[in-house]
Design an enzyme around this catalytic site. Sequence first.
Site, mmCIF file in Angstrom:
data_model
loop_
_atom_site.group_PDB
_atom_site.id
_atom_site.type_symbol
_atom_site.label_atom_id
_atom_site.label_comp_id
_atom_site.label_asym_id
_atom_site.label_seq_id
_atom_site.Cartn_x
_atom_site.Cartn_y
_atom_site.Cartn_z
ATOM 1 N N ASP A 57 1.104 -50.995 -13.184
ATOM 2 C CA ASP A 57 0.272 -50.088 -12.395
ATOM 3 C C ASP A 57 -0.478 -49.113 -13.284
ATOM 4 O OD1 ASP A 57 1.099 -51.349 -10.152
ATOM 5 O OD2 ASP A 57 2.701 -49.905 -9.689
ATOM 6 N N CYS A 58 0.182 -48.688 -14.354
ATOM 7 C CA CYS A 58 -0.487 -47.721 -15.240
ATOM 8 C C CYS A 58 -1.243 -48.382 -16.393
ATOM 9 C CB CYS A 58 0.503 -46.679 -15.746
ATOM 10 S SG CYS A 58 2.076 -47.369 -16.298
#
Lengths: 133, 398
Positions: B139-140
């Site tokens: 996600d990051c």
Amino acid sequence: MAPKKVVLRFSADISDQPMIYKLVKDYNLVINILKANVNPQMEGTMVMDISGENIEAGIEYLRSVGVGVQSLTEEIIQNEDKCVSCGSCTAICPSGALFIERPDMIVRFDSDRCVVCHLCLKACPMRAMEVRF
Amino acid sequence: MATERTFREINERIKQGKAVVITAEELVTLVKEKGVSYATSEVDVVTTGTFGPMCSSGAFLNLGHSKPRIKMQKVWLNGVPAYSGIAAVDAYIGATEVREDDPLNSDYPGEFRYGGGHVIQDLVAGKKVNLRTTGYGTDCYPRREFEAQITLDDINEAILFNPRNAYQNYSCAVNPSSKTIHTYMGVLKSNMQNAHYSTSGQLSPLLKDPWFKTIGIGTRIFLGGSVGYVAWNGTQHFPSFMKDESGQDLSPAGATLSVIGDLKKMSPRWLAGASMLGYGASLSVGLGIPIPILNEDVCRFAAAGDDELFAPIIDYSQAFPERESGNLGHVSYAELKSGTIKINGREVTTAPMSSYPRAREIAGLLKTWIQKGEFLLGEPVELLPDANAGINANALQG
Ligand code: SF4
Ligand code: SF4
């Protein structure tokens, strides 16, 4: 036909054959031996000029008895930018062309003594020995 | 009274341009001519040097973040894999790593033309290096692939960190078998036709301070053409002494250093990729250590000449690969450097693997830097374990 400079490489089991005699007698060639070297294992290297009509046939004969024949149009050079004078090629070189100059321990290359055996090309960790055609 | 000096006093003299600095070669001669007491009173610092293949070398690189970000799971530099099992864009390029398509020894003897050591040399030479990396996406860090041409200037940090360098002493390798072998000690011809050795002898850093009276964590050194530091003892640090037949100390044996420095300041002349035929890729590293002449003891050890330093002769066709103990005797570096040694009464041609001219150049450069006041001695925060530390080598069982 123009004289041809070749380097011959032969192993112990054939080093006692009268190869040069045969080239002269059977193939009518004129031979000028420039360098010859036999190591303690009786493996030999020889650089020579051959001239005469039957050069190709003579070379065929040499190959048939197991002699490595290489045309000497190529030349070995020491790339001085890459050479670090480590010395690890000097005991490998069969002709003394690569040698250590004492007491400074600098590695020198004397191309006149080189028999173009190619051993240093891969033995040099810096790949500083190069073939020039 | 016998001369005593501290690091601080020597550094004061360096700053004032008054320090007397000579190379280890020069010290050998000076002590032979004038004795230890005189040399100790005259000389502040002695410089050493070595330049040769040191496989346990590599660099931590912080490659920087792309947009969008990628958590680099695999990293290749010019096709050579770098270890990326650390933070998102950090990687370690090791000297002996080779391309995944390298034929290795399947075409024996393998050439190992291009490896991590060559990547490091290309980087310090300022050349463009292909960076390819893949990630699994988070996600990051959503990106999954990235490829670009980078140079050393484009990335954040590049820290040379070599876990084992500057081997104190090394064997003289021979091959008594009937066929040529290809080793990390070079090409060894059959029937002991050649003998290869690999330290700079009287110029070799750790042969000159065998009791670690001056070298420790924080020692400032010459590394790869710039300034580096001793970070710790090296791996396989076995600072013992070889014994002669009567059980006397013959020569220092196997101490090592782990060293660190800023790769961005280094030069391709002193970090050079190496290809050991039939063995693997490596990196030739230039390393030099200044030894402060604190007292006569330090001076005496630093003054050991090639005729007083010995290497064990080891059979690399049998004893070394099979890890059998024993050797074929000892030879001095003076004999090794002469070009021939005698083994069991037979003359054998010798050749070095490490460059004595380059070692001398390093000792000379370090001497000049110190004389000019550009290089101060780093006083160790802790000295390294010596022969009394009781370190023994562990072996894998099984
Ligand atoms: S092995 Fe290569 S680098 Fe070393 S001295 Fe010979 S030519 Fe120079
Ligand atoms: S090719 Fe290399 S090893 Fe062979 S003779 Fe010439 S210099 Fe020596």
